[in-house]
Design a protein around this motif. Structure first.
Motif, mmCIF file in Angstrom:
data_model
loop_
_atom_site.group_PDB
_atom_site.id
_atom_site.type_symbol
_atom_site.label_atom_id
_atom_site.label_comp_id
_atom_site.label_asym_id
_atom_site.label_seq_id
_atom_site.Cartn_x
_atom_site.Cartn_y
_atom_site.Cartn_z
ATOM 1 N N UNK A 13 -30.837 -26.803 -3.132
ATOM 2 C CA UNK A 13 -29.607 -26.651 -3.918
ATOM 3 C C UNK A 13 -29.371 -25.196 -4.294
ATOM 4 N N UNK A 14 -30.435 -24.534 -4.733
ATOM 5 C CA UNK A 14 -30.290 -23.128 -5.111
ATOM 6 C C UNK A 14 -30.082 -22.257 -3.878
ATOM 7 N N UNK A 15 -30.688 -22.657 -2.756
ATOM 8 C CA UNK A 15 -30.500 -21.914 -1.510
ATOM 9 C C UNK A 15 -29.041 -21.908 -1.078
ATOM 10 N N UNK A 16 -28.362 -23.024 -1.251
ATOM 11 C CA UNK A 16 -26.945 -23.104 -0.893
ATOM 12 C C UNK A 16 -26.099 -22.194 -1.775
ATOM 13 N N UNK A 17 -26.636 -21.877 -2.964
ATOM 14 C CA UNK A 17 -25.933 -20.970 -3.868
ATOM 15 C C UNK A 17 -26.394 -19.523 -3.687
ATOM 16 N N UNK A 18 -27.212 -19.300 -2.636
ATOM 17 C CA UNK A 18 -27.727 -17.961 -2.314
ATOM 18 C C UNK A 18 -28.601 -17.399 -3.434
ATOM 19 N N UNK A 19 -29.333 -18.281 -4.120
ATOM 20 C CA UNK A 19 -30.234 -17.858 -5.187
ATOM 21 C C UNK A 19 -31.679 -17.919 -4.670
ATOM 22 N N UNK A 20 -32.386 -16.795 -4.609
ATOM 23 C CA UNK A 20 -33.760 -16.775 -4.109
ATOM 24 C C UNK A 20 -34.704 -17.579 -5.014
ATOM 25 N N UNK A 21 -35.640 -18.284 -4.393
ATOM 26 C CA UNK A 21 -36.585 -19.108 -5.143
ATOM 27 C C UNK A 21 -38.006 -18.838 -4.669
ATOM 28 N N UNK A 22 -38.930 -18.707 -5.635
ATOM 29 C CA UNK A 22 -40.345 -18.625 -5.310
ATOM 30 C C UNK A 22 -41.045 -19.801 -5.974
ATOM 31 N N UNK A 23 -41.766 -20.601 -5.177
ATOM 32 C CA UNK A 23 -42.477 -21.772 -5.686
ATOM 33 C C UNK A 23 -43.915 -21.400 -6.048
ATOM 34 N N UNK A 24 -44.344 -21.811 -7.242
ATOM 35 C CA UNK A 24 -45.729 -21.616 -7.677
ATOM 36 C C UNK A 24 -46.309 -22.994 -8.010
ATOM 37 N N UNK A 41 -41.838 0.573 -6.320
ATOM 38 C CA UNK A 41 -42.035 -0.462 -5.312
ATOM 39 C C UNK A 41 -41.041 -0.257 -4.183
ATOM 40 N N UNK A 42 -41.471 -0.560 -2.985
ATOM 41 C CA UNK A 42 -40.620 -0.400 -1.822
ATOM 42 C C UNK A 42 -40.008 -1.742 -1.447
ATOM 43 N N UNK A 43 -38.702 -1.773 -1.338
ATOM 44 C CA UNK A 43 -37.987 -2.992 -0.941
ATOM 45 C C UNK A 43 -37.258 -2.721 0.366
ATOM 46 N N UNK A 44 -37.011 -3.780 1.181
ATOM 47 C CA UNK A 44 -37.228 -5.197 0.889
ATOM 48 C C UNK A 44 -38.706 -5.584 0.854
ATOM 49 N N UNK A 45 -38.980 -6.672 0.113
ATOM 50 C CA UNK A 45 -40.324 -7.230 -0.014
ATOM 51 C C UNK A 45 -40.298 -8.670 0.466
ATOM 52 N N UNK A 46 -41.283 -9.036 1.262
ATOM 53 C CA UNK A 46 -41.361 -10.397 1.779
ATOM 54 C C UNK A 46 -42.657 -11.055 1.335
ATOM 55 N N UNK A 47 -42.537 -12.239 0.763
ATOM 56 C CA UNK A 47 -43.673 -13.076 0.396
ATOM 57 C C UNK A 47 -43.417 -14.452 0.984
ATOM 58 N N UNK A 48 -44.224 -14.830 1.966
ATOM 59 C CA UNK A 48 -43.969 -16.092 2.645
ATOM 60 C C UNK A 48 -42.623 -16.055 3.342
ATOM 61 N N UNK A 49 -41.800 -17.044 3.064
ATOM 62 C CA UNK A 49 -40.468 -17.118 3.682
ATOM 63 C C UNK A 49 -39.403 -16.430 2.845
ATOM 64 N N UNK A 50 -39.791 -15.885 1.702
ATOM 65 C CA UNK A 50 -38.829 -15.271 0.787
ATOM 66 C C UNK A 50 -38.809 -13.762 0.945
ATOM 67 N N UNK A 51 -37.619 -13.202 1.119
ATOM 68 C CA UNK A 51 -37.437 -11.753 1.189
ATOM 69 C C UNK A 51 -36.442 -11.319 0.120
ATOM 70 N N UNK A 52 -36.829 -10.348 -0.677
ATOM 71 C CA UNK A 52 -35.935 -9.772 -1.679
ATOM 72 C C UNK A 52 -35.572 -8.361 -1.247
#
Length: 309
Positions: free
Chosen positions: A124-135, A38-49
């Motif tokens: 809350x997790x964003x402030x801790x720099x933890x990426x989140x994906x909502x399903x 897989x090629x990174x970075x990967x972006x899905x919606x507003x989330x980029x890994x």
């Protein structure tokens, strides 16, 4: 997760085993065996890994099933206390209903998957720099397919995810292809809990019954949509509607079955009861929108097929 009772759920509801057998041993930055890198970075919606996540925390039973089905199981380091499939998912005491940012952060995740933004946990997790994906709970099968492919992109398993989604579509198409044409539609009542909460045709679970051509007796109870598709019916309404089928999505949680339904006041005369068409579903499968929805559809179709057209 779909609403089962007002106390437990908000109104926001075989493939996995096969995928587990295909999972390669976990390595740091290498793709699973047999898949293209897989090629990174990967972006899905507003989330980029920026790189492939290797410590995924899933706080959604449906997302857990999806992750394992697409071959990302070895990257999942912890799942919530309701994630019970597959059996070897790394279950923890984390809660998806009342998520705690500190407890989640304690797992050192590089991706957290959630179904609900309860208590603004995403911020809350964003402030801790933890990426989140909502399903969030799916409304349609297309929602389910999209979440599967999104998780595939984020975890480096895009090809497997596409295969899972295609397999679901193909299996569903095969199941509904040979349904008999009926002069009169059969009716059904889908029970979420003994309190007689149900789901209308506008919900995800209702859309599954719609594929079979069944008429939902709960639809008039939420014609204006004020109950979000999950109205509470009364004994009188159900008895008067006299459904051809009763599908129980509370057989595990609440021990409901054909005998307990028959014992309810006025229910012994229902067509569904008299014709032995009370069907106990697996609560978990009936409340999730992942790959096992195919199994749910198969159970419904098998039950309906026993009624002559």
């Amino acid at each position: 997760m779909f609403r089962r009772t007002p106390r437990l759920f908000a109104a926001t509801l075989a493939v996995a085993a096969l995928a587990l057998g295909a999972c390669a041993e976990k390595t740091d930055d290498k793709p699973a065996a047999g898949t293209a890198a897989a090629s990174y970075p990967v972006t899905v919606g507003a989330l980029t890994l920026d790189k492939r996540p290797e410590k995924i925390v899933s706080l959604s039973p449906t997302a857990t099933e999806m992750l394992f089905a697409i071959g990302a199981g070895p990257q999942v380091s912890a799942v919530d206390d309701q994630s019970n499939f597959p059996a070897d998912a790394p279950k923890s005491d984390l809660s998806g209903f009342q998520p705690n940012a500190e407890a989640i952060a304690g797992k050192n995740p590089d991706l957290v998957v959630l179904s609900n933004d309860t208590n603004k946990i995403v911020d809350q997790l964003g402030k801790l720099k933890i990426p989140v994906y909502l399903t969030p709970a799916a409304s349609t099968l297309d929602d389910s397919y999209r979440q599967i492919t999104d998780l595939g992109s984020l975890t480096g398993h895009a090809d497997q995810a596409a295969d899972v989604a295609k397999r679901m579509k193909d299996d569903i198409a095969k199941l509904v292809k040979d349904l008999p044409q009926r002069t009169e539609k059969l009716t059904y009542y889908h029970e979420l809990g003994p309190e007689l909460y149900s789901a209308t045709s506008k919900t995800f679970i209702g859309s599954i019954y719609g594929l079979v051509g069944l008429t939902n007796i709960a639809d008039p109870a939420d014609a204006d949509g004020k109950n979000g598709g999950y109205p509470q019916l009364s004994q009188e309404v159900i008895v008067k509607a006299n459904p051809d089928f009763v599908f129980l999505a509370d057989s595990k949680c609440c021990q409901q079955n054909a005998d307990s339904v028959r014992a309810r006041s006025g229910w012994s005369g229902l067509t569904a009861v008299k014709n032995n068409q009370v069907v106990a579903l697996d609560d978990d499968i009936a409340s999730r929108w992942g790959p096992r929805v195919v199994d749910l559809l198969r159970v419904i179709i098998d039950a309906v097929a026993k009624v002559p057209a």
